[in-house]
Scaffold this motif. Structure first.
Motif, PDB file in Angstrom:
ATOM      1  N   GLU A 185       0.808  -1.211   0.000  1.00  0.00           N
ATOM      2  CA  GLU A 185       0.000   0.000   0.000  1.00  0.00           C
ATOM      3  C   GLU A 185       0.848   1.270   0.000  1.00  0.00           C
ATOM      4  O   GLU A 185       0.376   2.335  -0.398  1.00  0.00           O
ATOM      5  CB  GLU A 185      -0.929   0.007   1.215  1.00  0.00           C
ATOM      6  CG  GLU A 185      -1.964  -1.107   1.209  1.00  0.00           C
ATOM      7  CD  GLU A 185      -2.876  -1.059   2.414  1.00  0.00           C
ATOM      8  OE1 GLU A 185      -2.695  -0.158   3.264  1.00  0.00           O
ATOM      9  OE2 GLU A 185      -3.769  -1.918   2.520  1.00  0.00           O
ATOM     10  N   THR A 186       2.083   1.179   0.472  1.00  0.00           N
ATOM     11  CA  THR A 186       2.984   2.336   0.444  1.00  0.00           C
ATOM     12  C   THR A 186       3.144   2.816  -0.993  1.00  0.00           C
ATOM     13  O   THR A 186       3.316   2.012  -1.913  1.00  0.00           O
ATOM     14  CB  THR A 186       4.351   1.954   1.027  1.00  0.00           C
ATOM     15  OG1 THR A 186       4.177   1.547   2.380  1.00  0.00           O
ATOM     16  CG2 THR A 186       5.321   3.113   0.979  1.00  0.00           C
ATOM     17  N   GLY A 238       6.483   9.685   6.054  1.00  0.00           N
ATOM     18  CA  GLY A 238       5.609  10.828   5.870  1.00  0.00           C
ATOM     19  C   GLY A 238       6.109  11.736   4.772  1.00  0.00           C
ATOM     20  O   GLY A 238       6.827  12.710   5.048  1.00  0.00           O
ATOM     21  N   ASP A 239       5.767  11.395   3.526  1.00  0.00           N
ATOM     22  CA  ASP A 239       6.208  12.180   2.365  1.00  0.00           C
ATOM     23  C   ASP A 239       7.731  12.330   2.341  1.00  0.00           C
ATOM     24  O   ASP A 239       8.284  13.434   2.241  1.00  0.00           O
ATOM     25  CB  ASP A 239       5.549  13.560   2.362  1.00  0.00           C
ATOM     26  CG  ASP A 239       4.034  13.478   2.202  1.00  0.00           C
ATOM     27  OD1 ASP A 239       3.546  12.427   1.743  1.00  0.00           O
ATOM     28  OD2 ASP A 239       3.356  14.444   2.562  1.00  0.00           O
ATOM     29  N   VAL A 258      16.349   4.317   1.091  1.00  0.00           N
ATOM     30  CA  VAL A 258      15.979   5.467   1.914  1.00  0.00           C
ATOM     31  C   VAL A 258      16.951   5.564   3.091  1.00  0.00           C
ATOM     32  O   VAL A 258      16.919   4.718   3.994  1.00  0.00           O
ATOM     33  CB  VAL A 258      14.536   5.338   2.441  1.00  0.00           C
ATOM     34  CG1 VAL A 258      14.166   6.565   3.269  1.00  0.00           C
ATOM     35  CG2 VAL A 258      13.559   5.155   1.288  1.00  0.00           C
ATOM     36  N   PRO A 259      17.857   6.538   3.112  1.00  0.00           N
ATOM     37  CA  PRO A 259      18.750   6.708   4.257  1.00  0.00           C
ATOM     38  C   PRO A 259      17.951   6.955   5.538  1.00  0.00           C
ATOM     39  O   PRO A 259      16.899   7.595   5.519  1.00  0.00           O
ATOM     40  CB  PRO A 259      19.595   7.924   3.874  1.00  0.00           C
ATOM     41  CG  PRO A 259      19.526   7.987   2.384  1.00  0.00           C
ATOM     42  CD  PRO A 259      18.161   7.503   2.028  1.00  0.00           C
ATOM     43  N   ALA A 260      18.458   6.447   6.652  1.00  0.00           N
ATOM     44  CA  ALA A 260      17.739   6.553   7.920  1.00  0.00           C
ATOM     45  C   ALA A 260      17.571   8.000   8.366  1.00  0.00           C
ATOM     46  O   ALA A 260      16.640   8.313   9.118  1.00  0.00           O
ATOM     47  CB  ALA A 260      18.466   5.747   8.991  1.00  0.00           C
ATOM     48  N   ALA A 261      18.462   8.864   7.924  1.00  0.00           N
ATOM     49  CA  ALA A 261      18.401  10.270   8.344  1.00  0.00           C
ATOM     50  C   ALA A 261      17.513  11.126   7.453  1.00  0.00           C
ATOM     51  O   ALA A 261      17.459  12.351   7.627  1.00  0.00           O
ATOM     52  CB  ALA A 261      19.815  10.857   8.369  1.00  0.00           C
ATOM     53  N   SER A 262      16.799  10.515   6.525  1.00  0.00           N
ATOM     54  CA  SER A 262      15.961  11.287   5.603  1.00  0.00           C
ATOM     55  C   SER A 262      14.854  12.021   6.358  1.00  0.00           C
ATOM     56  O   SER A 262      14.206  11.434   7.238  1.00  0.00           O
ATOM     57  CB  SER A 262      15.333  10.357   4.559  1.00  0.00           C
ATOM     58  OG  SER A 262      16.319   9.695   3.799  1.00  0.00           O
ATOM     59  N   LEU A 282       7.805   9.202  -0.977  1.00  0.00           N
ATOM     60  CA  LEU A 282       7.325   7.940  -0.430  1.00  0.00           C
ATOM     61  C   LEU A 282       6.408   8.208   0.761  1.00  0.00           C
ATOM     62  O   LEU A 282       6.772   8.964   1.678  1.00  0.00           O
ATOM     63  CB  LEU A 282       8.491   7.050   0.010  1.00  0.00           C
ATOM     64  CG  LEU A 282       9.177   6.201  -1.070  1.00  0.00           C
ATOM     65  CD1 LEU A 282       9.845   7.090  -2.114  1.00  0.00           C
ATOM     66  CD2 LEU A 282      10.216   5.271  -0.450  1.00  0.00           C
ATOM     67  N   THR A 283       5.260   7.545   0.748  1.00  0.00           N
ATOM     68  CA  THR A 283       4.285   7.719   1.815  1.00  0.00           C
ATOM     69  C   THR A 283       3.704   6.363   2.187  1.00  0.00           C
ATOM     70  O   THR A 283       3.247   5.615   1.307  1.00  0.00           O
ATOM     71  CB  THR A 283       3.137   8.644   1.379  1.00  0.00           C
ATOM     72  OG1 THR A 283       3.671   9.881   0.920  1.00  0.00           O
ATOM     73  CG2 THR A 283       2.182   8.898   2.538  1.00  0.00           C
TER      74      THR A 283
END
Length: 281
Positions: free
Chosen positions: A46-47, A121-122, A95-99, A58-59
């Motif tokens: 669903e993402t 969250g976006d 997706v880097p963890a610090a994004s 990405l949401t």
């Protein structure tokens, strides 16, 4: 799982930034794929990922990110087209963890390993962070090797706790005799020895099938048997030790907790058996 998936799908530019550190262990990645609404299979996503500028937004939510605690980045599956349940339209993103916009909440699995729940969250990632347009196929290919590795680890734990129980039964006296001298206990231990040998044979069959059309099916068959049999063996070894078997002082309890996780994640032995029978893709 995540490292293999990254090496198989990441473009050269990303591999140059990450691969050496992943190999040395100075950085870690975790796969964020399973979702709360999924009921078996790989295709329920669903993402969402939508294009924005020169990147992707990405949401969504990924509550079951195994080994995600303290990870430096996540391989996130997100739908770029279609509906949840469709076999196509799912891509993979680094997706880097610090994004900005990403939130990770750690939680502990039964064996003490740290997973996390991700909220996206976006979250914006560059266009070059898209790893694959056919994410489900890439995950399925990596999952076969991961299932083989889980089965091999389970077999190693089975051998370890069985050997420790043999030593215990040879030295623990009851009614003036070693526990291992009682025929009923011997029969139960022989039955579990046979389970270990059968598990080893199925694992070896999967290993020698590597590179052939039978590899995936052999892995599913080995996992279906080992996932179920390993938990039963763990129960037996705990029973022979009594209450001491579940304490932290012995490897028996810790090994059994790990067997529980290996046997149930990412799916249980019945699902693996269905795949072996051709009932699941």
């Amino acid at each position: 799982m995540a490292g293999r998936l990254f090496a198989a799908t990441a473009p050269a530019s990303l591999q140059g930034d990450w691969l050496d550190d992943l190999l040395t262990g100075s950085k870690r990645l975790a796969l964020a794929h399973a979702e709360a609404s999924a009921r078996g299979g790989l295709d329920w996503v669903e993402t969402t990922a939508t294009t924005t500028g020169d990147g992707w937004k990405l949401t969504g939510s990924k509550p079951y990110c195994v080994a995600g605690g303290g990870a430096d980045g996540y391989i996130v599956s997100a739908r770029i087209s279609g509906e949840p349940g469709d076999n196509a339209g799912v891509a993979l993103f680094l997706v880097p963890a610090a994004s900005p916009g990403i939130s990770a909440h750690d939680w502990h699995m039964a064996d003490g390993s740290v997973a996390c729940s991700l909220e996206l969250g976006d979250v914006i990632v560059p266009s070059g962070n898209k790893l694959s347009d056919d994410g489900l196929a890439a995950i399925a290919a990596a999952s076969d090797l991961a299932a083989l590795a889980r089965s091999a680890e389970a077999l190693g734990i089975m051998e370890r706790i069985f050997a420790e129980t043999i030593d215990y039964l040879r030295t623990r006296d009851q009614f003036g005799s070693a526990l291992g001298s009682f025929q009923a206990i011997q029969h139960r231990m022989v039955a579990q020895y046979a389970v270990i040998e059968q598990s080893r044979a199925l694992l070896n069959l999967a290993l020698v099938s590597w590179g052939s059309d039978e590899f995936a099916n052999a892995v599913h068959g080995a996992r279906a048997y080992i996932a179920e049999a390993s938990v039963t063996l763990g129960h037996e070894m705990i029973q022979f030790h009594g209450g001491m078997g579940v304490t932290d002082e012995l490897a028996i309890g810790g090994g059994h907790k790990r067997l529980l996780v290996l046997s149930r994640w990412p799916e249980g032995p019945l699902a693996a058996l269905d795949r072996y029978a051709g009932l699941l893709n």
